[in-house]
Scaffold this active site. Structure first.
Site, PDB file in Angstrom:
ATOM      1  N   ALA A  14       0.835  -1.207   0.000  1.00 15.85           N
ATOM      2  CA  ALA A  14       0.000   0.000   0.000  1.00 15.85           C
ATOM      3  C   ALA A  14       0.870   1.257   0.000  1.00 15.85           C
ATOM      4  CB  ALA A  14      -0.918  -0.001   1.217  1.00 15.85           C
ATOM      5  N   ALA A  15       2.010   1.179  -0.684  1.00 17.88           N
ATOM      6  CA  ALA A  15       2.944   2.312  -0.623  1.00 17.88           C
ATOM      7  C   ALA A  15       2.644   3.393  -1.649  1.00 17.88           C
ATOM      8  CB  ALA A  15       4.383   1.820  -0.787  1.00 17.88           C
ATOM      9  N   ARG A  20      -3.142   9.289  -9.738  1.00 20.47           N
ATOM     10  CA  ARG A  20      -4.292   9.436 -10.639  1.00 20.47           C
ATOM     11  C   ARG A  20      -5.609   9.659  -9.885  1.00 20.47           C
ATOM     12  NH1 ARG A  20      -4.680   4.706 -14.538  1.00 20.47           N
ATOM     13  NH2 ARG A  20      -3.023   3.686 -13.350  1.00 20.47           N
ATOM     14  N   ARG A 319     -30.033   9.527  12.739  1.00 21.43           N
ATOM     15  CA  ARG A 319     -28.635   9.943  12.858  1.00 21.43           C
ATOM     16  C   ARG A 319     -27.965   9.191  14.012  1.00 21.43           C
ATOM     17  NH1 ARG A 319     -28.955  15.980  13.607  1.00 21.43           N
ATOM     18  NH2 ARG A 319     -26.721  15.659  13.921  1.00 21.43           N
ATOM     19  N   ASN A 363     -46.979   9.321  22.208  1.00 16.76           N
ATOM     20  CA  ASN A 363     -47.342   9.790  20.872  1.00 16.76           C
ATOM     21  C   ASN A 363     -46.823  11.208  20.697  1.00 16.76           C
ATOM     22  OD1 ASN A 363     -49.314   9.224  18.408  1.00 16.76           O
ATOM     23  ND2 ASN A 363     -49.462  11.367  18.990  1.00 16.76           N
ATOM     24  N   ASN A 372     -32.775  21.131  21.749  1.00 14.71           N
ATOM     25  CA  ASN A 372     -31.734  20.477  22.555  1.00 14.71           C
ATOM     26  C   ASN A 372     -30.459  21.288  22.640  1.00 14.71           C
ATOM     27  OD1 ASN A 372     -31.334  20.078  19.770  1.00 14.71           O
ATOM     28  ND2 ASN A 372     -30.078  18.269  20.135  1.00 14.71           N
ATOM     29  N   SER A 391     -49.419  18.588  18.618  1.00  7.64           N
ATOM     30  CA  SER A 391     -48.679  19.027  17.425  1.00  7.64           C
ATOM     31  C   SER A 391     -48.073  20.408  17.610  1.00  7.64           C
ATOM     32  CB  SER A 391     -49.635  19.076  16.233  1.00  7.64           C
ATOM     33  OG  SER A 391     -50.062  17.768  15.940  1.00  7.64           O
TER      34      SER A 391
HETATM   35  C1  UD1 Z   1       2.124  -5.472 -11.173  1.00 11.83           C
HETATM   36  C2  UD1 Z   1       2.752  -6.787 -11.648  1.00 11.83           C
HETATM   37  C3  UD1 Z   1       2.038  -7.241 -12.922  1.00 11.83           C
HETATM   38  C4  UD1 Z   1       0.564  -7.409 -12.653  1.00 11.83           C
HETATM   39  C5  UD1 Z   1      -0.027  -6.111 -12.098  1.00 11.83           C
HETATM   40  C6  UD1 Z   1      -1.436  -6.338 -11.637  1.00 11.83           C
HETATM   41  C7  UD1 Z   1       5.063  -6.620 -10.940  1.00 11.83           C
HETATM   42  C8  UD1 Z   1       6.471  -6.382 -11.373  1.00 11.83           C
HETATM   43  N1  UD1 Z   1       4.161  -6.567 -11.889  1.00 11.83           N
HETATM   44  O1  UD1 Z   1       2.401  -4.531 -12.191  1.00 11.83           O
HETATM   45  O2  UD1 Z   1       2.572  -8.479 -13.366  1.00 11.83           O
HETATM   46  O3  UD1 Z   1      -0.121  -7.776 -13.837  1.00 11.83           O
HETATM   47  O4  UD1 Z   1       0.726  -5.662 -10.951  1.00 11.83           O
HETATM   48  O5  UD1 Z   1      -2.007  -5.117 -11.272  1.00 11.83           O
HETATM   49  O6  UD1 Z   1       4.844  -6.880  -9.785  1.00 11.83           O
HETATM   50  N2  UD1 Z   1       3.847  -1.033  -4.854  1.00 11.83           N
HETATM   51  C9  UD1 Z   1       4.493  -0.705  -3.697  1.00 11.83           C
HETATM   52  N3  UD1 Z   1       5.810  -0.385  -3.734  1.00 11.83           N
HETATM   53  C10 UD1 Z   1       6.523  -0.395  -4.892  1.00 11.83           C
HETATM   54  C11 UD1 Z   1       5.872  -0.727  -6.079  1.00 11.83           C
HETATM   55  C12 UD1 Z   1       4.519  -1.048  -6.033  1.00 11.83           C
HETATM   56  O7  UD1 Z   1       3.868  -0.682  -2.633  1.00 11.83           O
HETATM   57  O8  UD1 Z   1       7.712  -0.100  -4.840  1.00 11.83           O
HETATM   58  C13 UD1 Z   1       2.431  -1.366  -4.829  1.00 11.83           C
HETATM   59  C14 UD1 Z   1       1.619  -0.321  -5.576  1.00 11.83           C
HETATM   60  O9  UD1 Z   1       1.139   0.669  -4.694  1.00 11.83           O
HETATM   61  C15 UD1 Z   1       0.513  -1.120  -6.192  1.00 11.83           C
HETATM   62  C16 UD1 Z   1       1.096  -2.522  -6.348  1.00 11.83           C
HETATM   63  O10 UD1 Z   1       2.238  -2.570  -5.522  1.00 11.83           O
HETATM   64  O11 UD1 Z   1      -0.586  -1.223  -5.301  1.00 11.83           O
HETATM   65  C17 UD1 Z   1       1.428  -2.868  -7.780  1.00 11.83           C
HETATM   66  O12 UD1 Z   1       2.430  -1.992  -8.234  1.00 11.83           O
HETATM   67  P1  UD1 Z   1       2.426  -1.381  -9.683  1.00 11.83           P
HETATM   68  O13 UD1 Z   1       3.610  -0.517  -9.853  1.00 11.83           O
HETATM   69  O14 UD1 Z   1       1.103  -0.802  -9.995  1.00 11.83           O
HETATM   70  O15 UD1 Z   1       2.658  -2.704 -10.549  1.00 11.83           O
HETATM   71  P2  UD1 Z   1       2.221  -2.930 -12.034  1.00 11.83           P
HETATM   72  O16 UD1 Z   1       3.203  -2.289 -12.920  1.00 11.83           O
HETATM   73  O17 UD1 Z   1       0.794  -2.607 -12.211  1.00 11.83           O
END
Ligand code: UD1
Ligand code: CA
Length: 453
Positions: A14-15, A20, A319, A363, A372, A391
Protein backbone atom coordinates in the site's frame (compact mmCIF):
# COMPACT_ATOMS: atom_id res chain seq x y z
CA UNK A 1 -16.32 -15.53 5.75
CA UNK A 2 -16.05 -19.04 6.99
CA UNK A 3 -14.83 -19.81 10.46
CA UNK A 4 -12.03 -22.23 9.58
CA UNK A 5 -8.80 -20.37 10.28
CA UNK A 6 -5.82 -20.53 7.93
CA UNK A 7 -2.25 -20.71 9.19
CA UNK A 8 -0.63 -18.15 6.95
CA UNK A 9 0.67 -14.59 7.08
CA UNK A 10 -0.12 -11.70 4.77
CA UNK A 11 1.76 -8.75 3.32
CA UNK A 12 -0.39 -5.94 1.96
CA UNK A 13 1.29 -3.52 -0.45
CA UNK A 14 0.00 0.00 0.00
CA UNK A 15 2.94 2.31 -0.62
CA UNK A 16 1.57 4.03 -3.71
CA UNK A 17 0.13 7.55 -3.22
CA UNK A 18 -2.10 7.03 -6.25
CA UNK A 19 -1.45 10.21 -8.22
CA UNK A 20 -4.29 9.44 -10.64
CA UNK A 21 -6.79 9.82 -7.80
CA UNK A 22 -5.84 13.54 -7.75
CA UNK A 23 -6.34 13.57 -4.01
CA UNK A 24 -4.64 14.66 -0.81
CA UNK A 25 -5.80 11.39 0.70
CA UNK A 26 -3.57 8.34 0.14
CA UNK A 27 -5.28 6.15 -2.44
CA UNK A 28 -5.89 3.17 -0.18
CA UNK A 29 -7.87 5.34 2.26
CA UNK A 30 -10.56 6.14 -0.27
CA UNK A 31 -13.63 4.30 0.93
CA UNK A 32 -15.65 1.47 -0.58
CA UNK A 33 -18.89 0.69 1.31
CA UNK A 34 -17.86 3.38 3.79
CA UNK A 35 -14.57 1.70 4.75
CA UNK A 36 -11.08 2.53 3.43
CA UNK A 37 -10.03 0.15 0.65
CA UNK A 38 -7.05 -1.07 2.63
CA UNK A 39 -9.40 -1.74 5.56
CA UNK A 40 -11.30 -4.27 3.45
CA UNK A 41 -8.10 -6.09 2.54
CA UNK A 42 -6.69 -6.13 6.07
CA UNK A 43 -10.00 -7.08 7.72
CA UNK A 44 -10.61 -9.81 5.14
CA UNK A 45 -7.16 -11.28 5.76
CA UNK A 46 -7.54 -11.10 9.54
CA UNK A 47 -11.01 -12.72 9.44
CA UNK A 48 -9.49 -15.65 7.57
CA UNK A 49 -6.97 -16.04 10.40
CA UNK A 50 -3.95 -14.76 8.45
CA UNK A 51 -1.44 -13.50 10.98
CA UNK A 52 0.45 -11.29 11.12
CA UNK A 53 -0.95 -8.97 8.46
CA UNK A 54 1.91 -6.61 7.63
CA UNK A 55 1.09 -3.48 5.64
CA UNK A 56 3.79 -1.79 3.53
CA UNK A 57 3.10 1.95 3.45
CA UNK A 58 4.82 4.90 1.81
CA UNK A 59 6.42 7.86 3.55
CA UNK A 60 4.08 10.30 5.34
CA UNK A 61 1.28 7.81 5.57
CA UNK A 62 0.41 8.13 9.25
CA UNK A 63 -3.32 8.02 8.41
CA UNK A 64 -2.84 4.67 6.64
CA UNK A 65 -0.98 3.31 9.66
CA UNK A 66 -3.84 4.47 11.87
CA UNK A 67 -6.45 2.94 9.56
CA UNK A 68 -4.85 -0.52 9.66
CA UNK A 69 -3.93 -0.44 13.36
CA UNK A 70 -3.29 -2.68 15.30
CA UNK A 71 -1.75 -4.51 12.33
CA UNK A 72 1.97 -3.78 11.96
CA UNK A 73 3.21 -1.48 9.21
CA UNK A 74 6.59 -0.99 7.57
CA UNK A 75 7.61 2.07 5.59
CA UNK A 76 9.00 1.81 2.07
CA UNK A 77 10.72 5.15 1.49
CA UNK A 78 11.76 4.70 -2.13
CA UNK A 79 9.40 2.79 -4.37
CA UNK A 80 11.82 0.57 -6.22
CA UNK A 81 9.31 -2.08 -7.24
CA UNK A 82 7.00 -4.74 -5.91
CA UNK A 83 9.81 -7.11 -4.82
CA UNK A 84 11.50 -4.23 -2.99
CA UNK A 85 8.19 -3.46 -1.26
CA UNK A 86 7.68 -7.07 -0.11
CA UNK A 87 11.27 -7.23 1.21
CA UNK A 88 10.36 -4.55 3.74
CA UNK A 89 8.12 -7.06 5.52
CA UNK A 90 11.06 -9.34 6.28
CA UNK A 91 11.71 -8.09 9.83
CA UNK A 92 8.13 -8.28 11.12
CA UNK A 93 7.71 -11.75 9.59
CA UNK A 94 11.04 -13.15 10.76
CA UNK A 95 10.43 -16.09 13.00
CA UNK A 96 6.63 -15.81 12.95
CA UNK A 97 5.81 -16.70 9.37
CA UNK A 98 5.78 -20.37 8.70
CA UNK A 99 3.77 -21.95 5.98
CA UNK A 100 2.31 -19.60 3.45
CA UNK A 101 2.79 -15.86 3.01
CA UNK A 102 0.05 -14.22 1.04
CA UNK A 103 0.78 -11.06 -0.93
CA UNK A 104 -2.20 -8.72 -1.29
CA UNK A 105 -2.74 -5.13 -2.45
CA UNK A 106 -4.33 -2.21 -0.66
CA UNK A 107 -5.87 -0.96 -3.89
CA UNK A 108 -7.48 -4.30 -4.82
CA UNK A 109 -10.25 -4.38 -2.23
CA UNK A 110 -12.77 -6.74 -3.80
CA UNK A 111 -10.81 -9.97 -3.57
CA UNK A 112 -13.02 -12.57 -1.89
CA UNK A 113 -12.27 -14.73 1.14
CA UNK A 114 -13.09 -17.75 -0.99
CA UNK A 115 -10.29 -16.91 -3.45
CA UNK A 116 -7.73 -16.22 -0.73
CA UNK A 117 -8.63 -19.50 0.93
CA UNK A 118 -8.29 -21.35 -2.37
CA UNK A 119 -4.81 -19.85 -2.90
CA UNK A 120 -3.55 -20.89 0.54
CA UNK A 121 -5.10 -24.34 0.32
CA UNK A 122 -3.69 -24.94 -3.17
CA UNK A 123 -0.20 -24.02 -2.00
CA UNK A 124 -0.40 -26.15 1.09
CA UNK A 125 -1.88 -29.17 -0.64
CA UNK A 126 0.69 -29.05 -3.48
CA UNK A 127 3.73 -27.79 -1.57
CA UNK A 128 4.27 -25.37 -4.47
CA UNK A 129 6.84 -22.59 -4.04
CA UNK A 130 4.53 -19.95 -5.47
CA UNK A 131 0.82 -19.94 -6.31
CA UNK A 132 -0.20 -16.98 -8.45
CA UNK A 133 -3.73 -15.67 -8.83
CA UNK A 134 -4.34 -15.41 -12.57
CA UNK A 135 -7.27 -14.01 -14.49
CA UNK A 136 -8.34 -13.50 -18.08
CA UNK A 137 -9.17 -9.81 -18.55
CA UNK A 138 -11.03 -8.50 -21.58
CA UNK A 139 -7.97 -6.39 -22.32
CA UNK A 140 -4.68 -7.93 -21.12
CA UNK A 141 -2.90 -4.64 -21.93
CA UNK A 142 -0.09 -3.91 -19.44
CA UNK A 143 -0.69 -6.87 -17.15
CA UNK A 144 2.10 -9.39 -16.62
CA UNK A 145 1.53 -12.59 -18.63
CA UNK A 146 1.56 -16.04 -17.03
CA UNK A 147 3.76 -18.39 -19.04
CA UNK A 148 2.76 -21.97 -18.30
CA UNK A 149 4.16 -25.38 -19.19
CA UNK A 150 3.38 -29.00 -18.33
CA UNK A 151 4.64 -28.48 -14.75
CA UNK A 152 2.44 -25.47 -14.11
CA UNK A 153 3.62 -21.86 -14.05
CA UNK A 154 7.03 -21.33 -15.61
CA UNK A 155 7.47 -17.58 -15.35
CA UNK A 156 5.70 -14.22 -15.23
CA UNK A 157 6.71 -11.84 -17.98
CA UNK A 158 5.90 -8.15 -17.66
CA UNK A 159 4.17 -6.74 -20.73
CA UNK A 160 7.10 -4.39 -21.39
CA UNK A 161 9.50 -7.33 -21.68
CA UNK A 162 7.18 -9.79 -23.37
CA UNK A 163 7.70 -11.23 -26.84
CA UNK A 164 4.82 -11.04 -29.34
CA UNK A 165 3.98 -14.70 -28.56
CA UNK A 166 3.92 -13.99 -24.83
CA UNK A 167 1.76 -10.89 -25.31
CA UNK A 168 -0.78 -13.12 -27.02
CA UNK A 169 -1.27 -15.06 -23.75
CA UNK A 170 -4.62 -14.10 -22.23
CA UNK A 171 -3.87 -15.47 -18.75
CA UNK A 172 -2.63 -12.50 -16.72
CA UNK A 173 -1.03 -11.80 -13.35
CA UNK A 174 -3.34 -10.22 -10.79
CA UNK A 175 -0.33 -9.61 -8.55
CA UNK A 176 -1.77 -11.71 -5.72
CA UNK A 177 0.48 -14.60 -4.69
CA UNK A 178 0.70 -17.30 -2.05
CA UNK A 179 4.36 -18.06 -1.41
CA UNK A 180 6.28 -20.58 0.69
CA UNK A 181 7.20 -18.40 3.67
CA UNK A 182 10.44 -20.28 4.31
CA UNK A 183 11.75 -19.46 0.82
CA UNK A 184 10.18 -16.08 -0.02
CA UNK A 185 12.89 -13.74 1.28
CA UNK A 186 15.72 -15.88 -0.13
CA UNK A 187 14.17 -15.52 -3.59
CA UNK A 188 13.56 -11.80 -3.11
CA UNK A 189 17.27 -11.34 -2.26
CA UNK A 190 18.10 -12.68 -5.71
CA UNK A 191 15.79 -10.34 -7.63
CA UNK A 192 17.62 -7.61 -9.56
CA UNK A 193 16.41 -4.56 -11.45
CA UNK A 194 17.92 -5.23 -14.88
CA UNK A 195 14.67 -4.76 -16.79
CA UNK A 196 12.66 -2.27 -18.84
CA UNK A 197 11.45 -0.29 -15.80
CA UNK A 198 14.62 -0.59 -13.72
CA UNK A 199 12.44 -1.98 -10.88
CA UNK A 200 12.73 -4.96 -8.59
CA UNK A 201 9.91 -7.15 -9.89
CA UNK A 202 8.12 -9.46 -7.45
CA UNK A 203 7.06 -11.46 -10.48
CA UNK A 204 10.68 -12.64 -10.91
CA UNK A 205 10.37 -14.97 -7.92
CA UNK A 206 8.44 -17.47 -10.06
CA UNK A 207 11.42 -18.16 -12.34
CA UNK A 208 13.71 -18.18 -9.26
CA UNK A 209 11.52 -20.74 -7.51
CA UNK A 210 11.51 -22.90 -10.62
CA UNK A 211 15.32 -22.64 -10.82
CA UNK A 212 15.31 -23.94 -7.21
CA UNK A 213 13.38 -26.98 -8.41
CA UNK A 214 10.08 -25.80 -6.91
CA UNK A 215 6.74 -26.14 -8.61
CA UNK A 216 4.67 -22.99 -9.24
CA UNK A 217 0.93 -22.98 -9.93
CA UNK A 218 -1.86 -20.71 -11.11
CA UNK A 219 -5.24 -20.34 -9.44
CA UNK A 220 -7.77 -18.47 -11.55
CA UNK A 221 -10.03 -15.71 -10.23
CA UNK A 222 -12.71 -13.42 -11.65
CA UNK A 223 -11.70 -10.15 -13.25
CA UNK A 224 -14.42 -8.48 -11.19
CA UNK A 225 -12.82 -9.29 -7.84
CA UNK A 226 -9.39 -8.23 -9.06
CA UNK A 227 -10.28 -4.73 -10.14
CA UNK A 228 -7.50 -2.39 -9.05
CA UNK A 229 -8.46 1.15 -8.15
CA UNK A 230 -6.24 3.82 -9.67
CA UNK A 231 -8.73 6.60 -10.38
CA UNK A 232 -12.06 7.94 -9.14
CA UNK A 233 -13.74 6.26 -12.09
CA UNK A 234 -12.38 2.88 -11.01
CA UNK A 235 -13.32 3.72 -7.41
CA UNK A 236 -16.94 4.15 -8.54
CA UNK A 237 -16.78 0.88 -10.49
CA UNK A 238 -15.47 -0.95 -7.43
CA UNK A 239 -18.16 0.67 -5.25
CA UNK A 240 -20.82 -0.49 -7.71
CA UNK A 241 -19.60 -4.09 -7.60
CA UNK A 242 -19.35 -3.99 -3.81
CA UNK A 243 -22.89 -2.57 -3.52
CA UNK A 244 -24.24 -5.27 -5.82
CA UNK A 245 -22.66 -7.91 -3.58
CA UNK A 246 -24.23 -6.39 -0.46
CA UNK A 247 -27.65 -6.18 -2.13
CA UNK A 248 -27.48 -9.81 -3.13
CA UNK A 249 -26.29 -10.82 0.34
CA UNK A 250 -29.19 -8.92 1.97
CA UNK A 251 -31.76 -10.66 -0.23
CA UNK A 252 -30.15 -14.08 0.17
CA UNK A 253 -30.38 -13.56 3.94
CA UNK A 254 -34.10 -12.86 3.83
CA UNK A 255 -34.63 -9.13 3.26
CA UNK A 256 -36.86 -7.77 0.50
CA UNK A 257 -35.34 -4.91 -1.46
CA UNK A 258 -38.09 -3.50 -3.62
CA UNK A 259 -35.65 -1.81 -6.01
CA UNK A 260 -32.20 -3.15 -5.05
CA UNK A 261 -30.13 -0.84 -7.23
CA UNK A 262 -31.38 2.20 -5.31
CA UNK A 263 -30.45 0.86 -1.87
CA UNK A 264 -26.93 1.63 -0.61
CA UNK A 265 -25.19 -0.33 2.10
CA UNK A 266 -22.13 0.05 4.31
CA UNK A 267 -19.68 -2.76 4.88
CA UNK A 268 -21.17 -3.40 8.33
CA UNK A 269 -24.92 -3.05 7.71
CA UNK A 270 -26.90 -5.75 9.54
CA UNK A 271 -30.42 -6.61 8.33
CA UNK A 272 -32.69 -9.17 9.98
CA UNK A 273 -35.13 -11.52 8.30
CA UNK A 274 -38.30 -10.27 6.68
CA UNK A 275 -37.05 -6.72 6.61
CA UNK A 276 -38.49 -4.77 3.69
CA UNK A 277 -36.46 -1.89 2.32
CA UNK A 278 -38.18 0.59 0.02
CA UNK A 279 -36.44 2.44 -2.80
CA UNK A 280 -33.70 5.04 -2.33
CA UNK A 281 -32.53 4.14 1.13
CA UNK A 282 -28.97 4.77 2.31
CA UNK A 283 -27.41 2.76 5.12
CA UNK A 284 -24.42 4.68 6.46
CA UNK A 285 -21.97 2.92 8.78
CA UNK A 286 -23.04 1.22 12.00
CA UNK A 287 -26.67 0.39 11.25
CA UNK A 288 -28.52 -2.68 12.45
CA UNK A 289 -32.09 -3.54 11.64
CA UNK A 290 -33.97 -6.30 13.47
CA UNK A 291 -36.44 -8.80 12.03
CA UNK A 292 -39.69 -7.69 10.45
CA UNK A 293 -38.87 -4.00 10.12
CA UNK A 294 -40.58 -2.08 7.33
CA UNK A 295 -38.43 0.66 5.88
CA UNK A 296 -40.41 2.74 3.48
CA UNK A 297 -38.39 4.54 0.84
CA UNK A 298 -36.11 7.55 0.83
CA UNK A 299 -34.56 7.04 4.26
CA UNK A 300 -31.07 7.84 5.48
CA UNK A 301 -29.49 5.99 8.41
CA UNK A 302 -26.19 6.22 10.23
CA UNK A 303 -24.94 4.60 13.48
CA UNK A 304 -28.39 3.67 14.66
CA UNK A 305 -30.49 0.61 15.40
CA UNK A 306 -34.07 -0.30 14.60
CA UNK A 307 -35.95 -2.86 16.70
CA UNK A 308 -38.15 -5.69 15.49
CA UNK A 309 -41.33 -4.90 13.59
CA UNK A 310 -40.82 -1.14 13.72
CA UNK A 311 -41.82 0.93 10.70
CA UNK A 312 -39.65 3.76 9.46
CA UNK A 313 -40.15 6.34 6.74
CA UNK A 314 -40.68 7.27 4.05
CA UNK A 315 -38.23 10.16 4.25
CA UNK A 316 -36.91 9.48 7.73
CA UNK A 317 -33.41 10.32 8.88
CA UNK A 318 -31.90 8.38 11.77
CA UNK A 319 -28.63 9.94 12.86
CA UNK A 320 -25.93 8.62 15.20
CA UNK A 321 -27.27 7.31 18.49
CA UNK A 322 -30.87 6.84 17.34
CA UNK A 323 -32.15 3.69 19.02
CA UNK A 324 -35.59 2.67 17.86
CA UNK A 325 -37.22 -0.08 19.88
CA UNK A 326 -39.61 -2.69 18.61
CA UNK A 327 -43.00 -1.76 17.16
CA UNK A 328 -42.15 1.93 17.16
CA UNK A 329 -43.33 4.06 14.23
CA UNK A 330 -41.10 6.71 12.75
CA UNK A 331 -42.85 8.57 9.96
CA UNK A 332 -42.13 11.02 7.19
CA UNK A 333 -39.75 13.95 7.56
CA UNK A 334 -38.71 12.86 11.03
CA UNK A 335 -35.11 13.30 12.19
CA UNK A 336 -33.85 11.47 15.24
CA UNK A 337 -30.41 11.89 16.79
CA UNK A 338 -28.93 10.40 19.98
CA UNK A 339 -32.35 9.44 21.25
CA UNK A 340 -34.19 6.32 22.27
CA UNK A 341 -37.71 5.76 21.05
CA UNK A 342 -39.17 3.03 23.19
CA UNK A 343 -41.46 0.20 22.24
CA UNK A 344 -44.60 1.14 20.37
CA UNK A 345 -44.01 4.89 20.52
CA UNK A 346 -45.10 6.96 17.51
CA UNK A 347 -43.21 9.85 15.99
CA UNK A 348 -45.06 10.08 12.75
CA UNK A 349 -44.69 13.46 11.10
CA UNK A 350 -42.32 16.37 10.63
CA UNK A 351 -40.45 16.13 13.89
CA UNK A 352 -36.97 16.55 15.34
CA UNK A 353 -36.09 14.41 18.35
CA UNK A 354 -32.50 14.89 19.59
CA UNK A 355 -30.82 14.03 22.91
CA UNK A 356 -34.01 12.49 24.22
CA UNK A 357 -35.96 9.50 25.41
CA UNK A 358 -39.45 8.89 24.12
CA UNK A 359 -41.16 6.47 26.47
CA UNK A 360 -43.12 3.37 25.56
CA UNK A 361 -46.28 4.09 23.54
CA UNK A 362 -45.86 7.84 23.78
CA UNK A 363 -47.34 9.79 20.87
CA UNK A 364 -45.43 12.70 19.45
CA UNK A 365 -47.60 15.06 17.41
CA UNK A 366 -46.71 16.50 14.04
CA UNK A 367 -44.11 19.23 14.08
CA UNK A 368 -42.77 18.56 17.57
CA UNK A 369 -39.25 19.83 18.17
CA UNK A 370 -36.94 18.99 21.04
CA UNK A 371 -34.93 22.20 21.45
CA UNK A 372 -31.73 20.48 22.55
CA UNK A 373 -29.12 23.13 21.80
CA UNK A 374 -28.64 26.65 23.06
CA UNK A 375 -25.63 27.46 20.92
CA UNK A 376 -23.25 26.16 23.59
CA UNK A 377 -24.40 22.87 25.10
CA UNK A 378 -26.73 20.00 24.36
CA UNK A 379 -29.51 19.12 26.81
CA UNK A 380 -31.77 16.16 27.36
CA UNK A 381 -35.51 15.82 26.96
CA UNK A 382 -37.30 12.98 28.71
CA UNK A 383 -40.78 11.99 27.59
CA UNK A 384 -42.53 9.42 29.74
CA UNK A 385 -44.42 6.31 28.75
CA UNK A 386 -47.83 7.00 27.25
CA UNK A 387 -47.29 10.77 27.13
CA UNK A 388 -49.03 12.72 24.38
CA UNK A 389 -47.26 15.71 22.87
CA UNK A 390 -49.66 17.92 20.90
CA UNK A 391 -48.68 19.03 17.43
CA UNK A 392 -46.34 21.92 16.87
CA UNK A 393 -44.90 21.87 20.37
CA UNK A 394 -41.38 22.83 21.36
CA UNK A 395 -39.81 21.03 24.29
CA UNK A 396 -37.00 23.25 25.54
CA UNK A 397 -34.36 21.01 27.11
CA UNK A 398 -33.44 20.17 29.76
CA UNK A 399 -37.03 19.23 30.41
CA UNK A 400 -39.14 16.22 31.20
CA UNK A 401 -42.72 15.25 30.51
CA UNK A 402 -44.01 12.63 32.94
CA UNK A 403 -45.69 9.34 32.13
CA UNK A 404 -49.17 9.80 30.71
CA UNK A 405 -48.95 13.61 30.63
CA UNK A 406 -50.48 15.65 27.82
CA UNK A 407 -48.91 18.70 26.26
CA UNK A 408 -51.43 20.89 24.44
CA UNK A 409 -50.75 21.59 20.78
CA UNK A 410 -48.60 24.60 20.06
CA UNK A 411 -46.99 24.71 23.50
CA UNK A 412 -43.49 25.81 24.32
CA UNK A 413 -42.57 23.67 27.30
CA UNK A 414 -39.77 25.00 29.46
CA UNK A 415 -40.65 23.43 32.83
CA UNK A 416 -41.04 19.81 33.78
CA UNK A 417 -44.54 18.39 33.40
CA UNK A 418 -45.75 15.98 36.10
CA UNK A 419 -47.11 12.54 35.26
CA UNK A 420 -50.70 12.63 34.05
CA UNK A 421 -50.77 16.47 34.07
CA UNK A 422 -51.81 18.74 31.22
CA UNK A 423 -49.40 21.45 30.16
CA UNK A 424 -50.53 24.17 27.78
CA UNK A 425 -48.53 27.30 27.26
CA UNK A 426 -50.25 29.02 24.37
CA UNK A 427 -52.20 32.23 24.96
CA UNK A 428 -55.94 31.89 25.57
CA UNK A 429 -58.18 31.92 22.50
CA UNK A 430 -60.29 35.08 21.96
CA UNK A 431 -63.54 35.20 19.99
CA UNK A 432 -65.03 38.39 18.49
CA UNK A 433 -68.54 37.68 17.22
CA UNK A 434 -69.24 38.84 13.67
CA UNK A 435 -65.77 40.24 13.15
CA UNK A 436 -64.96 38.21 10.03
CA UNK A 437 -68.22 39.14 8.29
CA UNK A 438 -67.64 42.84 8.96
CA UNK A 439 -64.05 42.57 7.75
CA UNK A 440 -65.17 40.95 4.47
CA UNK A 441 -67.84 43.56 3.84
CA UNK A 442 -65.40 46.42 4.35
CA UNK A 443 -62.80 44.90 2.03
CA UNK A 444 -65.33 44.10 -0.70
CA UNK A 445 -66.62 47.66 -0.56
CA UNK A 446 -63.06 48.98 -0.97
CA UNK A 447 -62.49 46.76 -4.03
CA UNK A 448 -65.80 47.80 -5.64
CA UNK A 449 -64.89 51.46 -5.18
CA UNK A 450 -61.70 50.79 -7.23
CA UNK A 451 -63.81 49.12 -9.96
CA UNK A 452 -62.59 45.56 -9.65
CA UNK A 453 -65.28 43.44 -8.01
C1 UD1 B 1 2.12 -5.47 -11.17
C2 UD1 B 1 2.75 -6.79 -11.65
C3 UD1 B 1 2.04 -7.24 -12.92
C4 UD1 B 1 0.56 -7.41 -12.65
C5 UD1 B 1 -0.03 -6.11 -12.10
C6 UD1 B 1 -1.44 -6.34 -11.64
C7 UD1 B 1 5.06 -6.62 -10.94
C8 UD1 B 1 6.47 -6.38 -11.37
N1 UD1 B 1 4.16 -6.57 -11.89
O1 UD1 B 1 2.40 -4.53 -12.19
O2 UD1 B 1 2.57 -8.48 -13.37
O3 UD1 B 1 -0.12 -7.78 -13.84
O4 UD1 B 1 0.73 -5.66 -10.95
O5 UD1 B 1 -2.01 -5.12 -11.27
O6 UD1 B 1 4.84 -6.88 -9.78
N2 UD1 B 1 3.85 -1.03 -4.85
C9 UD1 B 1 4.49 -0.70 -3.70
N3 UD1 B 1 5.81 -0.38 -3.73
C10 UD1 B 1 6.52 -0.39 -4.89
C11 UD1 B 1 5.87 -0.73 -6.08
C12 UD1 B 1 4.52 -1.05 -6.03
O7 UD1 B 1 3.87 -0.68 -2.63
O8 UD1 B 1 7.71 -0.10 -4.84
C13 UD1 B 1 2.43 -1.37 -4.83
C14 UD1 B 1 1.62 -0.32 -5.58
O9 UD1 B 1 1.14 0.67 -4.69
C15 UD1 B 1 0.51 -1.12 -6.19
C16 UD1 B 1 1.10 -2.52 -6.35
O10 UD1 B 1 2.24 -2.57 -5.52
O11 UD1 B 1 -0.59 -1.22 -5.30
C17 UD1 B 1 1.43 -2.87 -7.78
O12 UD1 B 1 2.43 -1.99 -8.23
P1 UD1 B 1 2.43 -1.38 -9.68
O13 UD1 B 1 3.61 -0.52 -9.85
O14 UD1 B 1 1.10 -0.80 -9.99
O15 UD1 B 1 2.66 -2.70 -10.55
P2 UD1 B 1 2.22 -2.93 -12.03
O16 UD1 B 1 3.20 -2.29 -12.92
O17 UD1 B 1 0.79 -2.61 -12.21
CA1 CA C 1 -0.83 -1.40 -11.24
Amino acid sequence: MSSESLSAAAIVLAAGMGTRMKSDLPKVLHPILGRPMVGHVVAGAAELGLSPVVVVVGPDMEPVKAAVSPHPTVEQTDRLGTAHAVLHARAPLEGVAQGTVLILYGDTPLITAETVRRMVQTREASGAGVVVLGFRPDEPGAYGRLVTDEQGLQAIVEAKEATADQLAIDLCNSGVMAVDGAALFGWLDQVDNANAKGEYYLTDIVALARADGRQCLVVEGDEEELIGVNSRVELAQAEYIAQQRKRTEAMVNGATLIDPETVYFSHDTVLGRDVTVGPFTVFGPGVSVADGVQIKGFCHFENCSIGADATVGPYARLRPGAVIHEDAHIGNFVEIKKATVERGAKVNHLTYIGDARVGEKANIGAGTITCNYDGFGKYHTDIGAGAFIGSNSSLVAPVSVGDGAIVGAGSVVTKDVAADALAVTRSPQKAVDGWAGRFRETKQAEKAAKGKV
